[in-house]
Design an enzyme around this catalytic site. Structure first.
Site, PDB file in Angstrom:
ATOM      1  N   LYS A   1      31.491 -68.963  -3.917  1.00  6.59           N
ATOM      2  CA  LYS A   1      32.670 -69.204  -4.902  1.00  6.59           C
ATOM      3  C   LYS A   1      33.669 -69.857  -3.898  1.00  6.59           C
ATOM      4  O   LYS A   1      34.067 -71.114  -4.486  1.00  6.59           O
ATOM      5  CB  LYS A   1      33.138 -68.245  -5.631  1.00  6.59           C
ATOM      6  CG  LYS A   1      32.219 -67.639  -6.790  1.00  6.59           C
ATOM      7  CD  LYS A   1      32.573 -66.457  -7.444  1.00  6.59           C
ATOM      8  CE  LYS A   1      31.637 -65.851  -8.294  1.00  6.59           C
ATOM      9  NZ  LYS A   1      31.770 -64.381  -9.015  1.00  6.59           N
TER      10      LYS A   1
ATOM     11  N   GLN B   1      36.388 -59.944  -8.285  1.00  8.04           N
ATOM     12  CA  GLN B   1      34.875 -59.791  -8.009  1.00  8.04           C
ATOM     13  C   GLN B   1      34.437 -58.212  -8.641  1.00  8.04           C
ATOM     14  O   GLN B   1      35.251 -57.426  -8.055  1.00  8.04           O
ATOM     15  CB  GLN B   1      34.450 -59.911  -6.800  1.00  8.04           C
ATOM     16  CG  GLN B   1      32.876 -59.938  -6.526  1.00  8.04           C
ATOM     17  CD  GLN B   1      32.022 -61.032  -7.164  1.00  8.04           C
ATOM     18  OE1 GLN B   1      32.558 -62.184  -7.295  1.00  8.04           O
ATOM     19  NE2 GLN B   1      31.172 -60.626  -7.931  1.00  8.04           N
TER      20      GLN B   1
ATOM     21  N   ASP C   1      37.119 -66.142 -15.356  1.00 11.66           N
ATOM     22  CA  ASP C   1      35.763 -65.532 -15.771  1.00 11.66           C
ATOM     23  C   ASP C   1      35.676 -65.035 -17.072  1.00 11.66           C
ATOM     24  O   ASP C   1      34.449 -64.976 -17.779  1.00 11.66           O
ATOM     25  CB  ASP C   1      35.729 -64.154 -14.987  1.00 11.66           C
ATOM     26  CG  ASP C   1      35.115 -63.962 -13.807  1.00 11.66           C
ATOM     27  OD1 ASP C   1      34.094 -64.764 -13.599  1.00 11.66           O
ATOM     28  OD2 ASP C   1      35.303 -63.138 -12.849  1.00 11.66           O
TER      29      ASP C   1
END
Ligand code: NDP
Length: 277
Positions: free
Chosen positions: A49, A93, A116
């Protein structure tokens, strides 16, 4: 219409458009990635990412916190990032170490910076048909389906009901006027439902579970699964070799939904920039 839906090819097109958009912005979009601990799989995801973000010309800050970080310190960092004008998107994460409350942590991200799309506000807005930022993998799935067929009026069957894939993608299909059936581990006679699907989305984390006799001829099949075999091979939730013989279009694993997810994440970062305006 391509029979095998090439996620890599579609991703490159999207990323090149995003790169061009980013190059025209006065302020670079900023992404903060927070990684707690040293989970090897999480490190690989975060590395990819971060490098994709930089390759796109965006700004990226990475925070590596020790695995025993206190919840208070983590929440304090998120609060600082929420208030940092250089940061448009925050990504924590998952999974987090057990002593941290994952819900509490993700909920602390401002909805406008939740790239997200996992916070209750983001998921709630998706539910009410006006998504702030929708989660990247479900967006990738919808993008791939729409690249080969119209969704309206179709019967879509989703296998899996997780908060990050199954439920949001079912909502997005419904929003696009599909008739949606959601199946899960307690569904009896799964094949009776999958066989009715014009569009079959499989996200159950069970290697090659969907066999050819469970799929209607001409169906569009989207395989979200990522499973590692004993021989270290990556396979999906669909038995690709047999199902491709009856499907009209199908995504491979690897090379289908997976590569598209990062493109949608970058697109979500640009959406977050727009929201800030
Ligand atoms: P979860 O484990 O959170 O959810 C799996 C879902 O599948 C559950 O709802 C479960 O039902 C259902 N399920 C499990 N076994 C069966 C079965 N035998 N029949 C019917 N339903 C079943 O997984 P995720 O949603 O997070 O991920 C699903 C897959 O997608 C995984 O392989 C994961 O690695 C992959 N993935 C891929 C991404 C990508 O970018 N390509 C991103 C995210 C995930 P129940 O609710 O009853 O337990």
């Amino acid at each position: 219409m391509p029979k095998i839906i090439d996620g890599n090819k579609i991703r490159e097109k999207i990323l090149s458009e995003l790169k061009s958009k980013i190059s025209k912005l006065k302020q670079k979009p900023g992404l903060a990635i927070v990684l707690v601990g040293d989970n090897p799989a999480s490190q690989i995801y975060v590395n990819s990412k971060e490098s994709k973000c930089k390759e796109m010309g965006a700004y990226c800050e990475r925070y590596g916190l020790p695995k025993d970080v206190s919840e208070m310190d983590l929440l304090k960092l998120i609060d600082e990032l929420n208030n940092n004008p250089k940061i448009h998107g925050i990504l924590v994460q998952l999974p987090l170490p057990k002593h941290l409350d994952e819900k509490l942590v993700t909920n602390s991200i401002l909805p406008g910076k939740d790239v997200d799309g996992f916070t209750p506000s983001s998921l709630g807005s998706l539910m009410s048909g006006s998504a702030i930022i929708a989660p990247a993998t479900p967006r990738a799935i919808i993008y791939l389906i729409e690249s080969v067929t119209k969704i309206e009026g179709k019967h879509a069957v989703v296998v899996g009901r997780s908060n990050i894939v199954g439920k949001p993608v079912a909502m997005m299909l419904l929003e696009r006027n599909a008739t949606v059936t959601i199946c899960h581990s307690k569904t009896k006679g799964l094949e009776n439902y999958t066989k009715q699907a014009d569009i079959l989305v499989v996200a159950c984390g069970s290697p090659k579970m969907i066999k050819v006799d469970m799929v209607k001829k001409g169906a569009v099949v989207i395989d979200v699964g990522i499973n590692r075999t004993a021989g270290n091979k990556i396979v999906g939730d669909v038995d690709f070799d047999s199902v491709k013989e009856v499907a009209s279009c199908i995504t491979p694993v690897p090379g289908g939904v997976g590569p598209m997810t990062i493109a949608m994440l970058m697109d979500n970062l640009l959406k977050a920039v727009e929201l800030k305006k």
